[in-house]
Design an enzyme around this catalytic site. Sequence first.
Site, mmCIF file in Angstrom:
data_model
loop_
_atom_site.group_PDB
_atom_site.id
_atom_site.type_symbol
_atom_site.label_atom_id
_atom_site.label_comp_id
_atom_site.label_asym_id
_atom_site.label_seq_id
_atom_site.Cartn_x
_atom_site.Cartn_y
_atom_site.Cartn_z
ATOM 1 N N GLU A 130 0.867 -1.182 0.000
ATOM 2 C CA GLU A 130 0.000 0.000 0.000
ATOM 3 C C GLU A 130 0.904 1.233 0.000
ATOM 4 O OE1 GLU A 130 -3.687 2.035 2.478
ATOM 5 O OE2 GLU A 130 -2.516 0.438 3.409
ATOM 6 N N HIS A 142 -0.204 7.643 6.325
ATOM 7 C CA HIS A 142 1.076 7.368 5.679
ATOM 8 C C HIS A 142 1.981 8.599 5.748
ATOM 9 C CE1 HIS A 142 -0.213 3.666 3.221
ATOM 10 N NE2 HIS A 142 -1.238 3.984 4.003
ATOM 11 N N HIS A 196 -5.722 6.244 -1.830
ATOM 12 C CA HIS A 196 -4.953 7.403 -1.386
ATOM 13 C C HIS A 196 -4.746 8.343 -2.573
ATOM 14 C CE1 HIS A 196 -3.932 6.172 2.760
ATOM 15 N NE2 HIS A 196 -4.067 4.944 2.277
ATOM 16 N N ASN A 220 -12.233 6.028 2.206
ATOM 17 C CA ASN A 220 -11.160 6.550 3.044
ATOM 18 C C ASN A 220 -9.967 6.950 2.201
ATOM 19 O OD1 ASN A 220 -12.350 4.038 5.052
ATOM 20 N ND2 ASN A 220 -12.320 6.131 5.801
ATOM 21 N N ARG A 228 -21.944 16.662 -8.206
ATOM 22 C CA ARG A 228 -21.444 17.129 -9.501
ATOM 23 C C ARG A 228 -20.066 16.556 -9.834
ATOM 24 N NH1 ARG A 228 -23.826 22.160 -7.721
ATOM 25 N NH2 ARG A 228 -25.706 22.593 -8.940
ATOM 26 N N HIS A 252 -14.294 3.939 10.337
ATOM 27 C CA HIS A 252 -13.789 4.398 9.047
ATOM 28 C C HIS A 252 -14.912 4.818 8.102
ATOM 29 C CE1 HIS A 252 -9.924 2.725 10.306
ATOM 30 N NE2 HIS A 252 -9.379 3.326 9.274
ATOM 31 N N ASP A 276 -7.824 -3.862 7.412
ATOM 32 C CA ASP A 276 -6.813 -2.809 7.579
ATOM 33 C C ASP A 276 -6.259 -2.865 9.002
ATOM 34 O OD1 ASP A 276 -5.204 -0.729 6.658
ATOM 35 O OD2 ASP A 276 -6.628 0.821 7.262
ATOM 36 N N GLY A 311 -5.187 3.055 10.766
ATOM 37 C CA GLY A 311 -5.600 1.680 10.554
ATOM 38 C C GLY A 311 -6.763 1.321 11.450
#
Length: 384
Positions: A130, A142, A196, A220, A228, A252, A276, A311
Amino acid sequence: MGVVEALVGATVFDGETRRHGVAVLVTDGRIAAVLPEHAVPAGAVVTDLGGGLLTAGFIDAQVNGGGGVMLNDGPTADAMAAIARAHRPYGTTALLPTLITDTPAATAAAIAAAIEAAPTRPGVIGLHLEGPHLAPARRGAHVAELMRPLTEADADQLVAATEAIGVLMVTVAVEQAPPRLIRRLADGGVVVSLGHTDATYDDVVRAVDAGARGATHLFNAMSPLGHRAPGMAGAALDAGSLWCGLIADGHHVHPATLGIAIRGKRGPGRCFLVTDAMSTVGTEGTTFLLNGRTARRENGRLTLDDGTLAGADIDMAASVRLLVERVGVDADEALRMASAWPADYLGIAEMRGRIRAGLQADLVHLSDRLEVKATWIAGERDEA
């Protein structure tokens, strides 16, 4: 043929229907047959499960840690095995240890560890990287400074490792991975997932056309669904070929949103469960380190000091129960989201994910309340 074991006395959910009064025959680590209990062959060793539900073992495509171990803290085959052992009591019989964004050296170590672990450590079926090819604007927990674009050399490294690893899943941001390199990875057998990312709907469509197969933890760390601007979240629900991982911990993603996504996902791709999970699963620990930063555990949430979710603190069986009890998902569909659908997504349905003759005997025995009583990996039983 070795010893034949007949598992009887439980309702069997084979991934499609519930079957009563049947036996699951297991030999040499595989499912030999599913047949009426009265047809169990003479000489078989009969194991009476005493009620409950026997279903395919759970498959988790995103597991950062468990049992006090984080893969990023030391990417080794033994660490991967420890993570798999920690999740097995919760019904997970196959998983992808997951390395979040880290240095090139850590990534190379994780690849080497997966090549060693996948064929020899029960429950480890590959690797999920990831990052580091993610968008700093959607970094989540991260480290943005370690993120970088996907290069030709990266793609060559990943494709070269795929066959030896087994299942290699890589999460990339659309901004960091041009379509030609997504196509290179997909053609080389890598399972490419988008996440991400601050991508637009049209950007995601181009990535899907290039071979992207999944969306990492839907909603997430991605551009949201707007009326739109559908964003990454809207594109994931609308793109029929894209499979969507969901974290069902109640933190989450709101339970109502989970239900909307599951009902609204265009097929044939489906929504499936991921945990996760971090190192806290299977422990009483209250803190752990994530890329050198302290994360804290409180009331089912894991957060960094700034409040960012770090996580999840949930296992797969608890995720199934949350879908049933708080979202109102049919239990059979919740079980498919933990087994059949991730097997289909990862391309391993000919080996795992259902109870069917010829598949590996990865099984989980559940109580009527969907609590784990026992698991089998390749026919080897372990009490929960």
